[in-house]
Motif scaffolding. Sequence first.
Motif, short mmCIF file in Angstrom:
data_model
loop_
_atom_site.label_atom_id
_atom_site.label_comp_id
_atom_site.label_asym_id
_atom_site.label_seq_id
_atom_site.Cartn_x
_atom_site.Cartn_y
_atom_site.Cartn_z
N MET A 113 0.84 -1.18 0.00
CA MET A 113 0.00 0.00 0.00
C MET A 113 0.89 1.25 0.00
SD MET A 113 -3.05 0.88 2.58
CE MET A 113 -2.68 2.22 3.64
N VAL A 114 0.63 2.13 -0.94
CA VAL A 114 1.41 3.37 -1.05
C VAL A 114 0.87 4.38 -0.03
CG1 VAL A 114 2.04 5.26 -2.58
CG2 VAL A 114 1.87 2.95 -3.49
N PRO A 115 1.75 4.94 0.79
CA PRO A 115 1.29 5.87 1.82
C PRO A 115 0.84 7.21 1.24
CG PRO A 115 3.68 5.78 1.81
CD PRO A 115 3.19 4.73 0.84
N LYS A 116 -0.07 7.87 1.94
CA LYS A 116 -0.48 9.22 1.57
C LYS A 116 0.40 10.19 2.34
CE LYS A 116 -4.53 12.24 1.45
NZ LYS A 116 -3.94 13.10 0.49
N ILE A 117 1.11 11.03 1.62
CA ILE A 117 2.06 11.95 2.22
C ILE A 117 1.54 13.38 2.05
CG2 ILE A 117 4.43 12.83 2.11
CD1 ILE A 117 5.21 10.04 1.00
N ASN A 118 1.58 14.16 3.12
CA ASN A 118 1.12 15.54 3.08
C ASN A 118 2.26 16.43 2.60
OD1 ASN A 118 0.21 18.14 3.56
ND2 ASN A 118 -0.89 17.56 5.41
N PHE A 119 2.38 16.57 1.28
CA PHE A 119 3.48 17.33 0.71
C PHE A 119 3.35 18.83 0.99
CE2 PHE A 119 3.49 13.46 -1.86
CZ PHE A 119 4.81 13.09 -1.70
N ASP A 120 2.13 19.34 1.12
CA ASP A 120 1.96 20.75 1.45
C ASP A 120 2.56 21.05 2.82
OD1 ASP A 120 0.63 21.36 -0.92
OD2 ASP A 120 -1.32 20.85 -0.08
N GLY A 147 13.20 6.51 5.49
CA GLY A 147 12.16 5.49 5.34
C GLY A 147 11.33 5.65 4.09
N SER A 148 11.97 5.92 2.97
CA SER A 148 11.24 6.12 1.71
C SER A 148 10.89 4.83 0.99
CB SER A 148 12.05 7.00 0.77
OG SER A 148 12.17 8.29 1.31
N SER A 149 11.41 3.72 1.47
CA SER A 149 11.13 2.45 0.80
C SER A 149 9.64 2.20 0.75
CB SER A 149 11.83 1.31 1.54
OG SER A 149 13.23 1.49 1.47
N ASP A 150 9.18 1.68 -0.36
CA ASP A 150 7.76 1.35 -0.59
C ASP A 150 6.85 2.57 -0.58
OD1 ASP A 150 8.23 -1.39 -0.87
OD2 ASP A 150 8.06 -1.71 1.29
N SER A 151 7.39 3.75 -0.83
CA SER A 151 6.52 4.93 -0.84
C SER A 151 5.95 5.23 -2.22
CB SER A 151 7.23 6.15 -0.27
OG SER A 151 8.43 6.41 -0.92
N LYS A 173 8.34 14.27 -3.94
CA LYS A 173 9.21 14.67 -2.83
C LYS A 173 10.24 15.69 -3.29
CE LYS A 173 8.55 10.33 -0.53
NZ LYS A 173 9.03 8.98 -0.31
N PHE A 174 10.73 15.54 -4.51
CA PHE A 174 11.70 16.49 -5.02
C PHE A 174 11.05 17.83 -5.32
CE2 PHE A 174 13.98 12.52 -6.03
CZ PHE A 174 15.14 12.79 -5.33
N SER A 175 9.79 17.82 -5.74
CA SER A 175 9.11 19.07 -6.07
C SER A 175 8.80 19.89 -4.82
CB SER A 175 7.83 18.81 -6.86
OG SER A 175 6.85 18.21 -6.05
N CYS A 176 8.77 19.28 -3.65
CA CYS A 176 8.52 20.06 -2.43
C CYS A 176 9.81 20.29 -1.65
CB CYS A 176 7.43 19.42 -1.56
SG CYS A 176 7.89 17.89 -0.76
N SER A 177 10.92 20.23 -2.34
CA SER A 177 12.23 20.65 -1.81
C SER A 177 12.82 19.74 -0.75
CB SER A 177 12.16 22.08 -1.27
OG SER A 177 11.82 22.96 -2.31
N ILE A 178 12.49 18.46 -0.77
CA ILE A 178 13.21 17.51 0.08
C ILE A 178 14.59 17.33 -0.54
CG2 ILE A 178 13.33 15.12 0.86
CD1 ILE A 178 10.30 15.20 1.16
#
Length: 64
Positions: free
Chosen positions: A1-8, A25-29, A37-42
Amino acid sequence: MVPKINFDCILQIKLGTGRTMILYGSSDSGEENIRQKFSCSINKINVCTDTFVDLKEGLKNHAA
């Protein structure tokens, strides 16, 4: 299951603190989450577990 991440939320933290952002812990994301993730400046993501799983599968297939 792909997690829902709050990028905002991640982006607001980044902009508010001005700090380097590292996601552990980005595995399986999921591939789309990785792209976003790159678009929100991680600045850095860790995907070591995914690498180890792929290596294990490759070695298992090679030995068969």
